[in-house]
Design a protein around this motif. Structure first.
Motif, mmCIF file in Angstrom:
data_model
loop_
_atom_site.group_PDB
_atom_site.id
_atom_site.type_symbol
_atom_site.label_atom_id
_atom_site.label_comp_id
_atom_site.label_asym_id
_atom_site.label_seq_id
_atom_site.Cartn_x
_atom_site.Cartn_y
_atom_site.Cartn_z
ATOM 1 N N SER A 290 35.004 28.806 43.047
ATOM 2 C CA SER A 290 34.698 27.402 43.359
ATOM 3 C C SER A 290 33.191 27.169 43.437
ATOM 4 O O SER A 290 32.698 26.420 44.286
ATOM 5 N N ASN A 291 32.451 27.827 42.544
ATOM 6 C CA ASN A 291 30.995 27.714 42.460
ATOM 7 C C ASN A 291 30.272 28.195 43.714
ATOM 8 O O ASN A 291 29.113 27.836 43.951
ATOM 9 N N LYS A 292 30.934 29.027 44.526
ATOM 10 C CA LYS A 292 30.295 29.582 45.717
ATOM 11 C C LYS A 292 29.660 30.917 45.355
ATOM 12 O O LYS A 292 30.334 31.944 45.246
ATOM 13 N N LEU A 293 28.351 30.885 45.187
ATOM 14 C CA LEU A 293 27.622 32.053 44.721
ATOM 15 C C LEU A 293 27.721 33.218 45.693
ATOM 16 O O LEU A 293 27.670 34.385 45.293
ATOM 17 N N LYS A 294 27.887 32.924 46.961
ATOM 18 C CA LYS A 294 27.948 33.974 47.977
ATOM 19 C C LYS A 294 29.139 34.903 47.755
ATOM 20 O O LYS A 294 29.072 36.106 48.038
ATOM 21 N N LEU A 295 30.232 34.379 47.235
ATOM 22 C CA LEU A 295 31.417 35.194 46.981
ATOM 23 C C LEU A 295 31.167 36.209 45.864
ATOM 24 O O LEU A 295 31.766 37.282 45.847
ATOM 25 N N LEU A 296 30.271 35.866 44.938
ATOM 26 C CA LEU A 296 29.977 36.760 43.819
ATOM 27 C C LEU A 296 29.290 38.033 44.288
ATOM 28 O O LEU A 296 29.496 39.101 43.715
ATOM 29 N N THR A 297 28.474 37.937 45.332
ATOM 30 C CA THR A 297 27.729 39.102 45.808
ATOM 31 C C THR A 297 28.375 39.762 47.025
ATOM 32 O O THR A 297 27.815 40.692 47.602
ATOM 33 N N ASP A 298 29.545 39.296 47.419
ATOM 34 C CA ASP A 298 30.279 39.893 48.539
ATOM 35 C C ASP A 298 30.961 41.170 48.047
ATOM 36 O O ASP A 298 31.719 41.153 47.079
ATOM 37 N N ASN A 299 30.704 42.293 48.695
ATOM 38 C CA ASN A 299 31.266 43.569 48.242
ATOM 39 C C ASN A 299 32.779 43.642 48.360
ATOM 40 O O ASN A 299 33.422 44.525 47.782
ATOM 41 N N LYS A 300 33.380 42.718 49.099
ATOM 42 C CA LYS A 300 34.833 42.683 49.210
ATOM 43 C C LYS A 300 35.476 42.092 47.952
ATOM 44 O O LYS A 300 36.670 42.269 47.719
ATOM 45 N N THR A 301 34.652 41.428 47.142
ATOM 46 C CA THR A 301 35.180 40.740 45.967
ATOM 47 C C THR A 301 35.844 41.695 44.984
ATOM 48 O O THR A 301 36.974 41.476 44.547
ATOM 49 N N LEU A 302 35.153 42.767 44.651
ATOM 50 C CA LEU A 302 35.669 43.679 43.631
ATOM 51 C C LEU A 302 36.909 44.423 44.095
ATOM 52 O O LEU A 302 37.774 44.786 43.294
ATOM 53 N N SER A 303 37.010 44.655 45.400
ATOM 54 C CA SER A 303 38.169 45.385 45.923
ATOM 55 C C SER A 303 39.414 44.514 46.016
ATOM 56 O O SER A 303 40.511 45.018 46.243
ATOM 57 N N SER A 304 39.256 43.222 45.827
ATOM 58 C CA SER A 304 40.409 42.323 45.893
ATOM 59 C C SER A 304 41.309 42.517 44.676
ATOM 60 O O SER A 304 40.834 42.607 43.543
ATOM 61 N N PRO A 305 42.637 42.581 44.869
ATOM 62 C CA PRO A 305 43.572 42.730 43.735
ATOM 63 C C PRO A 305 43.604 41.507 42.824
ATOM 64 O O PRO A 305 44.186 41.551 41.742
ATOM 65 N N LEU A 306 42.951 40.428 43.245
ATOM 66 C CA LEU A 306 42.940 39.203 42.449
ATOM 67 C C LEU A 306 42.046 39.323 41.218
ATOM 68 O O LEU A 306 42.227 38.604 40.244
ATOM 69 N N TYR A 307 41.087 40.243 41.270
ATOM 70 C CA TYR A 307 40.105 40.327 40.194
ATOM 71 C C TYR A 307 40.135 41.692 39.509
ATOM 72 O O TYR A 307 40.259 42.725 40.154
ATOM 73 N N LYS A 308 40.014 41.675 38.198
ATOM 74 C CA LYS A 308 39.967 42.910 37.421
ATOM 75 C C LYS A 308 38.519 43.181 37.015
ATOM 76 O O LYS A 308 38.171 43.232 35.839
ATOM 77 N N GLY A 309 37.686 43.322 38.019
ATOM 78 C CA GLY A 309 36.262 43.486 37.768
ATOM 79 C C GLY A 309 35.870 44.897 37.387
ATOM 80 O O GLY A 309 36.715 45.779 37.198
ATOM 81 N N LEU A 310 34.564 45.118 37.285
ATOM 82 C CA LEU A 310 34.032 46.396 36.843
ATOM 83 C C LEU A 310 32.744 46.688 37.600
ATOM 84 O O LEU A 310 31.904 45.801 37.777
ATOM 85 N N THR A 311 32.605 47.943 38.047
ATOM 86 C CA THR A 311 31.371 48.377 38.702
ATOM 87 C C THR A 311 30.572 49.229 37.735
ATOM 88 O O THR A 311 31.073 50.232 37.217
ATOM 89 N N LEU A 312 29.335 48.847 37.493
ATOM 90 C CA LEU A 312 28.469 49.580 36.579
ATOM 91 C C LEU A 312 27.622 50.567 37.356
ATOM 92 O O LEU A 312 26.839 50.184 38.224
ATOM 93 N N GLY A 313 27.784 51.868 37.054
ATOM 94 C CA GLY A 313 26.972 52.882 37.694
ATOM 95 C C GLY A 313 27.798 53.934 38.408
ATOM 96 O O GLY A 313 28.871 53.653 38.938
#
Length: 414
Positions: A290-313
């Motif tokens: 919802s255009n909330k930039l703070k959620l993008l940098t929250d470390n809990k974001t990637l661990s959420s089952p809602l997102y199929k993200g990727l950690t580089l490194g």
């Protein structure tokens, strides 16, 4: 008849000379007359072409009319028979030598993929994830990359590194500072990061509404443009960001596992890495956060089952650098004094006081800010991820971050 011709020639010469004098007088007269807009008592100056360029090369504010450019990816690739190869990741010398028989891109060390466009850090992240991602590329046009981060007087050196390291690939830097501060604006007015100021948008904000303020002022945002944000101490991996700009269907959101440097790039924290920052497309930011930039940098974001993200490194190939306390000792002391008391475990500090001498001793002996945790040594000529490429190429500019001047051994080695 002869006299008449001589007089006619003489008259013609005088007429030509008189006309040139008149033209010169008219030119200077026009230049000296002030225009209607400048006739209010102010002095106006004529600018040369170099002066005009100097004036144009300045940072933007919310009053600016900012239009992001569209760039074709083709200029970053080269054709070899039927292969389209990424220039930065391809061994061009060997391919040109065997051009007639070469039908596949030959990658340089640290690069992978059919087009040699996957940097090591991204290639390893895709292998580790074990998910069936169908990444495609290169695109016809680059995604535009917008990088947002906060700046204060304690992050000046890291900010300088970030802008010069990423200046060629970031389309717009959005730099903001606290409403009560004027430090960044004064630095910009004094030519801070002068060569890239045409890509800098400056504003004051509390950090909560910065993106809400900015996005309405960008005239031609596209859904596939990339938004990137990170903390004051983080420097994302340049090669990984280039890949995101040139390819489609990569998992979102992207997080970064940074190499954790302390006091300079010559010391590494015993935990070695720290996860932070975040990147995604504009459409993902809108639909998922919802255009909330703070959620993008929250470390809990990637661990959420809602997102199929990727950690580089990982522990050997980093998604960038986290440079903690990368300042001179006096500024480190001032920085700690400006933070809440619970930021430091004071019980672990023997004399209960942090001063310049204390910080210098820590840097010399390789101890963390608590005075107990031992830091790990990093060596410039043995470590591929010692520091960002721009820092290594301009070591004279960042010498105190490259060499431990408080250690005699390091000083003479450096």
């Amino acid at each position: 008849m002869y006299i008449f011709r001589w007089n006619l020639k003489k008259i013609s010469l005088w007429a030509l000379l008189l006309s040139q004098v008149c033209l010169l007088l008219i030119f200077f007269y026009v230049q000296l007359i002030p225009s209607e807009q400048e006739s209010n008592g102010r002095i106006s100056f004529l600018r040369s072409s170099e002066d005009t360029e100097e004036v144009r090369n300045t940072y933007h504010t919310l009053d600016s009319n900012i239009i992001l450019k569209t760039v074709k990816t083709r200029q970053s690739y080269v054709d070899f028979n039927s292969s389209l190869c990424f220039i930065n990741g391809t061994d061009l010398s060997s391919m040109k030598y065997a051009k007639g028989i070469n039908w596949r891109c030959q990658c340089l060390p640290g690069w992978h993929g059919n087009d040699c466009g996957q940097p090591e850090v991204l290639w390893r992240a895709l292998l580790t994830s074990r998910k069936p991602f169908k990444i495609r590329g290169p695109r016809t046009f680059e995604r535009r990359l917008i990088y947002i981060f906060k700046v204060d007087k304690f992050s000046e050196f890291v900010t300088d590194i970030r802008i010069y390291e990423l200046g060629a690939i970031v389309d717009l830097f959005i730099l903001y500072e606290d409403d009560t501060s004027d430090y960044l604006r004064q630095k910009l007015d004094n030519n801070f990061c002068k060569e890239h100021q045409n890509k800098i948008l400056y504003l004051k904000d509390d950090g909560e509404t910065v993106w809400k303020k900015v996005r309405w002022y960008l005239k031609n945002l596209r859904n596939d443009d990339i938004i990137l944000s990170s903390s004051a101490n983080e420097i994302p991996n340049k090669d990984a960001l280039i890949f995101l700009k040139f390819h489609d269907h990569w998992p979102q959101p992207i997080k970064f596992r940074f190499r954790w440097s302390v006091f300079g790039f010559f010391w590494i924290h015993p935990f070695r890495t720290i996860t932070g920052g975040g990147a995604c497309t504009m459409s993902f930011l809108k639909e998922s956060f919802s255009n909330k930039l703070k959620l993008l940098t929250d470390n809990k974001t990637l661990s959420s089952p809602l997102y199929k993200g990727l950690t580089l490194g990982d522990l050997n190939h980093y998604g960038g650098w986290f440079c903690e306390y990368c300042n001179d000792p006096a500024q480190v002391v001032e920085f700690i004094a400006s933070k809440p008391k619970n930021i430091i475990d004071w019980d672990k500090i023997e004399h209960g006081k942090i001063d310049k001498n204390y910080i210098e001793d820590l840097i010399e002996n390789g101890l963390y800010i608590d005075g107990k945790s031992e830091l790990k040594k990093s060596r410039r000529y043995q470590d591929n991820y010692f520091a960002p490429k721009y820092v290594i190429e301009h070591d004279w500019k960042y010498d105190f971050l490259m060499v431990n001047f408080y250690s005699k051994l390091d000083y003479y080695e450096g």
